[in-house]
Design a protein around this motif. Structure first.
Motif, mmCIF file in Angstrom:
data_model
loop_
_atom_site.group_PDB
_atom_site.id
_atom_site.type_symbol
_atom_site.label_atom_id
_atom_site.label_comp_id
_atom_site.label_asym_id
_atom_site.label_seq_id
_atom_site.Cartn_x
_atom_site.Cartn_y
_atom_site.Cartn_z
ATOM 1 N N PHE A 582 0.812 -1.223 0.000
ATOM 2 C CA PHE A 582 0.000 0.000 0.000
ATOM 3 C C PHE A 582 0.846 1.274 0.000
ATOM 4 C CE2 PHE A 582 -2.882 -3.194 1.801
ATOM 5 C CZ PHE A 582 -3.975 -3.038 0.949
ATOM 6 N N ALA A 583 2.163 1.110 -0.183
ATOM 7 C CA ALA A 583 3.079 2.255 -0.330
ATOM 8 C C ALA A 583 3.063 3.188 0.872
ATOM 9 C CB ALA A 583 2.758 3.034 -1.602
ATOM 10 N N GLY A 584 2.954 2.597 2.078
ATOM 11 C CA GLY A 584 3.014 3.417 3.280
ATOM 12 C C GLY A 584 1.870 3.129 4.238
ATOM 13 N N LEU A 585 2.013 3.667 5.449
ATOM 14 C CA LEU A 585 1.025 3.418 6.488
ATOM 15 C C LEU A 585 -0.323 4.051 6.165
ATOM 16 C CD1 LEU A 585 0.639 2.131 9.288
ATOM 17 C CD2 LEU A 585 1.322 4.311 10.298
ATOM 18 N N GLN A 586 -0.302 5.218 5.518
ATOM 19 C CA GLN A 586 -1.561 5.881 5.179
ATOM 20 C C GLN A 586 -2.393 5.022 4.233
ATOM 21 O OE1 GLN A 586 -2.749 8.633 6.613
ATOM 22 N NE2 GLN A 586 -0.884 8.590 7.870
ATOM 23 N N GLY A 587 -1.713 4.335 3.313
ATOM 24 C CA GLY A 587 -2.431 3.446 2.400
ATOM 25 C C GLY A 587 -3.063 2.279 3.127
ATOM 26 N N VAL A 588 -2.377 1.757 4.148
ATOM 27 C CA VAL A 588 -2.934 0.652 4.949
ATOM 28 C C VAL A 588 -4.177 1.136 5.704
ATOM 29 C CG1 VAL A 588 -2.474 -0.990 6.806
ATOM 30 C CG2 VAL A 588 -0.658 -0.395 5.193
ATOM 31 N N LYS A 589 -4.104 2.342 6.265
ATOM 32 C CA LYS A 589 -5.229 2.883 7.025
ATOM 33 C C LYS A 589 -6.475 3.038 6.167
ATOM 34 C CE LYS A 589 -2.541 5.495 10.453
ATOM 35 N NZ LYS A 589 -2.209 6.834 10.984
ATOM 36 N N LYS A 590 -6.286 3.390 4.879
ATOM 37 C CA LYS A 590 -7.427 3.650 3.998
ATOM 38 C C LYS A 590 -7.963 2.396 3.318
ATOM 39 C CE LYS A 590 -5.773 8.331 2.918
ATOM 40 N NZ LYS A 590 -5.235 9.218 1.846
#
Length: 615
Positions: A582-590
């Motif tokens: 997801f190219a980063g933690l923000q992508g995982v959160k969304k």
């Protein structure tokens, strides 16, 4: 200077053999301080204890020597190889002529994906399981080459996780730096052909590459594929432009040039790498002359041998077919160097002392660059030394300034607090002495407490290791921060350090910055354009840069661990897979449950836990 050495050490030196070998200098604890090679062990070791030695590094070394051990070898080649092995194995403190303790940037092209990507990777050794090119001397050189690759061959540089999830081309495609394989704007066969062309370019096969591109362009014209022909024409023009800027010599031999200048207060080595008629890189090195009692010939040989060990022996893949160095070595020395290089590379490497006709232009190029780099380094050091001299006068110091240190604190609302300490000496930033301190014993948002903890830890370490204190200590802050630092130094009984603070001016404008002096409790009367103020600002800005970069790394790591490590069933491998996909933690959160399930190792139950942890 008269050395006070023990009778035991004197007796050891007197019975040393006059033969090839390697010597080790050890302190009272048996720790190796220095390793060296000698044609005559007794003569070389005795040079360290002469009364005329003035080199500060030699003086510091000799004062710590408790005993000397020697290993006799059968030849100079064997001694050279043994010395290199001992230095790499033991990392002696005073083997600092040319120390290779950093990573170098490589350009890598992945090999396992259907659409390989091109990336930068820093490593001490050549990366494996990929097509690796380099190492390059510095980051700017590798970025320049990568920029040309993107312009000419339009290879992707995105992460696999981003590549797999794109549904339309990114900005790189719009500015004509990528062919958008993620959205099938180019076939796999065409893309792989571009990859092979890029590899040929990086290997220096420019002429062969141009011939292939020209043939392809002609074929495209005959087939009325004019857009393809225009694209190939642009590639050819780009490569021709690069060739013109390098002054290509059509010579298929691989050659390195090692030019050394000792006719200056600052010795310099200029290293030029030439492959297939193209300059791949050029780099200047500034070694420390260790034995001032050596004549120029001995120093040249000493530096050349150190460079062989530093640059080639530790990275055998760098060894070319020929090395040109304009110095009249005797035949025996040349033979020993060539034999040592052959043992590392497993193929012959010829050392030339006179430039062949087709290499004279390259040698002239190397010597011109050597002069320029040497002058630049001298100018830089002179500027810094002048600033330090003027600072000592302004601060009314009785002794010259050898070192300045600066502390800064960085955090985000009290979290992930990091303190930095940067050190400058007469040569500029002394990055081997930079230190960062993770603040663990201070309450969040307590800048005074964090500063106190960092200074206490730093100076306790300097005291424990008998390292020199800086003559001037600069604190990023005003009277409050300076008073905190003064209290710490007083408790440590350190009284001979000039303590200063640099405060932000009105509107945080640099021209209004002021320097507060602790002992006089006044501000230095510096004009806004004073060189001394610029120097203090440079020191402060470097401390700030080092602190904030360290803080960001710590903060990002903390955010990642606090968000995912607390979820049952998410270990290091799954956490890494999620971040990459997801190219980063923000992508995982969304991400939704269905999207999370696409990641290897994440089942529906784990996906639900992840979604719940972020809601």
């Amino acid at each position: 200077m008269q050395w006070q050495i023990s009778q035991e050490l004197k007796a050891t030196i007197q019975i040393l053999p006059r033969s090839f070998g390697v010597y080790k200098m050890l302190d009272s604890n048996g720790k190796i301080l220095y390793v060296g090679k000698a044609l005559n062990l007794k003569k070389r070791v005795s040079q360290y204890f002469q009364k005329t030695i003035t080199c500060p590094k030699t003086q510091a070394l000799v004062q710590q020597i408790a005993t000397v051990e020697v290993m006799i070898t059968a030849s100079e080649t064997e001694a050279l190889l043994l010395e290199s092995h001992l230095i790499k194995t033991n990392h002696p403190k005073y083997n600092i002529l040319l120390r290779d303790d950093k990573t170098y940037p490589y350009i890598i092209i992945t090999t396992k994906q259907p659409y390989p990507s091109i990336q930068i990777k820093r490593s001490k050794q050549k990366p494996k399981n990929v097509a690796a090119f380099g190492p390059y001397p510095n980051a700017s050189a590798v970025h320049e080459v990568l920029n040309l690759i993107h312009k000419c061959f339009k290879l992707r540089n995105c992460r696999d996780s981003i590549f797999a999830t794109r549904i339309r081309p990114c900005l790189q495609y719009q500015i004509k730096r990528c062919s958008a394989p993620c959205t099938s704007y180019i076939s796999q066969a065409e893309y792989l052909e571009s990859v092979e062309l890029a590899k040929a370019f990086l290997l220096g096969k420019s002429e062969k590459l141009l011939t292939e591109l020209n043939n392809s362009m002609q074929n495209a014209v005959h087939q009325l594929k004019f857009e393809l022909a225009a694209s190939l024409r642009d590639q050819i023009q780009q490569i021709r432009h690069i060739q013109a800027s390098q002054g290509i010599i059509q010579d298929e031999e691989d050659l390195d040039i090692v030019a050394i200048s000792l006719n200056s207060p600052i010795p310099c080595i200029e290293h030029v790498t030439i492959r297939k008629g193209s300059i791949l890189n050029t780099q200047a090195y500034f070694p420390a002359i260790f034995l001032s009692s050596m004549d120029n010939n001995e120093q040249y040989q000493h530096i050349f041998e150190a460079f062989l060990s530093f640059y080639y022996f530790e990275h055998p893949e760098r060894i070319p077919k020929q090395i040109l160095t304009p110095f009249a070595f005797d035949k025996n020395k040349l033979a020993s160097y060539q034999e040592a290089l052959k043992q590392y590379r497993k193929h012959s490497c010829k050392i030339l002392t006179k430039a062949p006709k087709n290499a004279k232009a390259w040698l002239l190029f190397a010597l011109n660059n050597l002069q320029i780099h040497q002058k630049q380094q001298i100018s830089k050091q002179n500027f810094i030394q002048e600033r330090m001299k003027s600072l000592a006068e302004i601060l009314h110091l009785k002794k010259p300034i050898n070192q300045l240190a600066c502390f800064d604190i960085s955090h985000t609302h009290g979290h992930a607090t990091v303190a930095s300490c940067v050190v400058f000496n007469k040569e500029g930033p002394l990055k081997t002495q930079y230190r960062k301190y993770n603040i663990v014993n201070t309450k969040p948002s307590d800048d005074y407490g964090a500063l106190s903890e960092a200074i206490l830890r730093h100076f306790k370490h300097l005291t424990k290791t008998n390292a020199p204190y800086p003559e001037v200590l600069l604190i990023d802050g005003g009277k409050g921060q300076v008073n905190v630092a003064a209290k710490v130094l007083k408790n440590l009984n350190i009284t001979d350090i000039k303590l200063l603070g640099i405060t932000k001016g009105e509107g945080r404008k640099a021209e209004f910055d002021r320097i507060y002096v602790k002992d006089t409790k006044t501000f230095l009367p510096l004009k806004s354009n004073a060189n001394e103020l610029f120097f203090f600002q440079h020191l402060r800005d470097e401390a700030h840069r080092f602190a904030i970069s360290s803080h960001r790394k710590k903060r990002n790591k903390a955010q990642l661990s606090s968000s995912l490590e607390s979820i049952p069933g998410i270990g290091p491998k799954k956490r890494k897979a999620l971040i990459q996909y997801f190219a980063g933690l923000q992508g995982v959160k969304k991400a939704s449950i269905e999207e999370l399930c696409k990641v290897k190792g994440i089942n529906k139950n784990l996906a639900k836990l992840i979604v719940e942890s972020f809601t």
